[in-house]
Design a protein around this motif. Structure first.
Motif, short mmCIF file in Angstrom:
data_model
loop_
_atom_site.label_atom_id
_atom_site.label_comp_id
_atom_site.label_asym_id
_atom_site.label_seq_id
_atom_site.Cartn_x
_atom_site.Cartn_y
_atom_site.Cartn_z
N PRO A 234 -4.45 4.53 -19.99
CA PRO A 234 -2.98 3.66 -20.22
C PRO A 234 -3.36 2.72 -21.31
O PRO A 234 -4.50 2.41 -21.62
CB PRO A 234 -2.76 2.96 -18.85
CG PRO A 234 -4.09 2.69 -18.38
CD PRO A 234 -4.98 3.74 -19.01
N ALA A 235 -2.18 2.13 -21.91
CA ALA A 235 -2.24 1.03 -22.69
C ALA A 235 -0.77 0.51 -22.76
O ALA A 235 0.27 1.12 -22.54
CB ALA A 235 -2.40 1.64 -24.05
N PHE A 236 -0.83 -0.98 -22.94
CA PHE A 236 0.60 -1.83 -23.06
C PHE A 236 0.87 -1.72 -24.53
O PHE A 236 0.05 -2.14 -25.42
CB PHE A 236 0.23 -3.05 -22.37
CG PHE A 236 0.20 -3.06 -20.97
CD1 PHE A 236 1.61 -2.86 -20.19
CD2 PHE A 236 -0.86 -3.05 -20.30
CE1 PHE A 236 1.51 -2.77 -18.72
CE2 PHE A 236 -0.70 -3.03 -18.76
CZ PHE A 236 0.28 -2.95 -18.20
N GLY A 237 2.15 -1.79 -24.71
CA GLY A 237 2.57 -2.02 -26.08
C GLY A 237 4.18 -2.19 -26.07
O GLY A 237 4.65 -2.76 -24.89
N GLY A 238 4.83 -1.98 -27.16
CA GLY A 238 6.19 -2.52 -27.49
C GLY A 238 5.96 -3.88 -27.88
O GLY A 238 5.21 -4.74 -27.92
N ALA A 239 7.39 -4.03 -28.26
CA ALA A 239 7.65 -5.65 -29.09
C ALA A 239 7.35 -6.80 -28.12
O ALA A 239 6.70 -7.77 -28.25
CB ALA A 239 9.05 -5.91 -29.49
N ASP A 240 7.50 -6.50 -26.67
CA ASP A 240 7.20 -7.44 -25.73
C ASP A 240 5.90 -7.10 -24.58
O ASP A 240 5.80 -7.94 -23.73
CB ASP A 240 8.23 -7.72 -24.71
CG ASP A 240 9.03 -6.35 -24.35
OD1 ASP A 240 8.32 -5.36 -24.53
OD2 ASP A 240 9.88 -6.34 -23.61
N LEU A 241 5.12 -6.08 -25.18
CA LEU A 241 4.14 -5.92 -24.40
C LEU A 241 4.22 -5.32 -23.15
O LEU A 241 3.58 -5.36 -22.13
CB LEU A 241 2.77 -6.71 -24.43
CG LEU A 241 2.36 -7.08 -25.88
CD1 LEU A 241 1.23 -8.04 -25.68
CD2 LEU A 241 1.74 -5.79 -26.57
N ALA A 242 5.54 -4.84 -22.74
CA ALA A 242 6.24 -4.71 -21.44
C ALA A 242 6.25 -2.92 -21.39
O ALA A 242 6.62 -2.60 -20.20
CB ALA A 242 7.40 -5.27 -21.27
N THR A 243 5.51 -2.32 -22.25
CA THR A 243 5.93 -0.66 -21.98
C THR A 243 4.39 -0.27 -21.92
O THR A 243 3.56 -0.76 -22.51
CB THR A 243 6.47 0.02 -23.35
OG1 THR A 243 7.74 -0.61 -23.65
CG2 THR A 243 6.44 1.26 -23.26
N MET A 244 4.34 0.67 -20.73
CA MET A 244 3.19 1.42 -20.62
C MET A 244 3.19 2.59 -21.11
O MET A 244 3.98 3.54 -20.98
CB MET A 244 2.85 1.37 -19.11
CG MET A 244 1.50 2.08 -18.80
SD MET A 244 1.04 2.12 -17.14
CE MET A 244 0.11 0.75 -17.02
N PHE A 245 2.25 2.87 -21.90
CA PHE A 245 2.13 4.48 -22.54
C PHE A 245 0.67 5.04 -21.56
O PHE A 245 -0.10 4.43 -21.42
CB PHE A 245 1.67 4.36 -24.21
CG PHE A 245 2.73 3.59 -24.74
CD1 PHE A 245 3.84 4.51 -25.07
CD2 PHE A 245 2.74 2.16 -25.20
CE1 PHE A 245 4.60 3.70 -26.13
CE2 PHE A 245 3.74 1.87 -25.96
CZ PHE A 245 4.91 2.27 -26.44
N VAL A 246 0.90 6.16 -21.70
CA VAL A 246 -0.22 6.82 -20.93
C VAL A 246 -0.58 8.29 -21.79
O VAL A 246 0.40 8.95 -21.90
CB VAL A 246 0.15 7.19 -19.35
CG1 VAL A 246 -1.10 7.93 -18.72
CG2 VAL A 246 0.68 5.96 -18.63
N THR A 247 -1.79 8.53 -21.82
CA THR A 247 -2.18 9.94 -22.54
C THR A 247 -2.50 10.86 -21.57
O THR A 247 -2.81 10.32 -20.40
CB THR A 247 -3.15 9.60 -23.72
OG1 THR A 247 -4.40 8.78 -22.96
CG2 THR A 247 -2.83 8.96 -24.77
N SER A 248 -2.59 12.11 -21.77
CA SER A 248 -3.06 13.17 -20.81
C SER A 248 -3.66 14.31 -21.44
O SER A 248 -3.74 14.37 -22.82
CB SER A 248 -1.86 13.55 -20.07
OG SER A 248 -0.99 14.29 -20.86
N ALA A 249 -4.23 15.11 -20.56
CA ALA A 249 -4.85 16.29 -20.91
C ALA A 249 -4.40 17.57 -20.69
O ALA A 249 -4.03 17.83 -19.51
CB ALA A 249 -6.22 16.19 -20.68
#
Length: 278
Positions: A234-249
């Motif tokens: 996971p990683a947090f991002g977006g302008a307000d750091l309130a979006t969680m991004f998740v990579t997968s395989a």
């Protein structure tokens, strides 16, 4: 449920990084030797060897970990410049999980290309020097840091335990690591992790299709479902750091959304990714 951020199916998606100056998510397909980013459009850069993790240096520069070294990468031109070797004397290992620390350093794990037992290690790049921190690691993961900069986390996925270690005033580990979360009884596999602004650790759990949240004392709080079983980081991002991004395989599974990268607003604020000081 999370939405699809990128429908590009990575064989082994990893290393999501929100660049705070470019407001863009970068991530990797390790086995595909490719770096991706997505802002208004999606871009991709191919490499001659496996690449797995990055930190941001400035507006236009990343530090990238590959199977043989650490490199600076110029985003506008795609040019790379060698910075330091990383087990460059062997072709049997590659880099895996990594993250910049609060002191301007960069932690990076290595592992056998066939996940050979104890073939890997965790290193720290700090102001021009690469130093080994931990050895006899099989699959290094969960490298992340507490908001006050006094504690680091990491895992060897096959051990099913996330560990915690204190840091000194320059960000070097001090004392003996302790077990932060023990996942052996629920038989969960800790992959990549990130720590939010409140100090809670969010761990992608390979094979379970979820990201689980643990309080600073290791207590399980909740889990968020991801529409791909092999969640990686996971990683947090977006302008307000309130979006969680998740990579997968997508490796080894037949899933409609396996290998895609996902995003969701989860009502939590993340930490700003730390800047690497070369």
């Amino acid at each position: 449920m999370m939405d699809v951020h990128s429908d590009t199916a990575c064989e082994l998606g990893e290393g999501p990084l929100w660049h705070p100056q470019r407001n863009t998510l970068f991530w990797f397909d390790i086995l595909g030797s490719t770096l991706f980013c997505k802002g208004e459009t999606e871009e991709a850069w191919g490499f001659d060897e496996h690449v797995s993790a990055a930190g941001w240096v400035d507006q236009d520069t990343l530090l990238i970990a590959s199977e043989t070294g650490l490199w600076t990468f110029d985003i506008p031109t795609g040019e790379q410049e060698f910075l330091a070797g990383l087990e460059s004397d062997t072709s049997a290992t590659r880099s895996n999980d990594g993250r910049a620390d609060p002191y301007g350093g960069f932690w990076i794990g290595t592992m056998g290309k066939e996940a050979e037992a104890y073939a890997g290690a965790i290193y720290r790049y700090y102001r021009g020097e690469v130093r080994r921190l931990f050895d006899r690691i099989t699959i290094p993961n969960s490298i992340c840091f507490a908001p006050d900069g006094r504690r680091a986390y990491y895992a060897d996925t096959v051990s099913r335990r996330i560990k915690s270690v204190a840091l000194d005033d320059e960000g070097w580990p001090t004392g003996k690591p302790s077990i932060f979360v023990d996942l052996r009884e629920p038989e969960l596999n800790p992959d990549g992790s990130v720590v939010d602004a409140e100090g809670n650790l969010w761990n992608a759990q390979w094979g379970a299709g979820r990201v689980a949240c643990y309080a600073p004392d290791g207590t399980f709080l909740k889990a968020i479902d991801v529409p791909a079983s092999q969640t990686t980081c996971p990683a947090f991002g977006g302008a307000d750091l309130a979006t969680m991004f998740v990579t997968s395989a997508a490796q080894g599974v037949d899933e409609t959304q396996g290998g895609m990268t996902f995003a969701a607003q989860i009502g939590v604020t993340g930490q700003r990714e730390h800047q690497v000081i070369l």
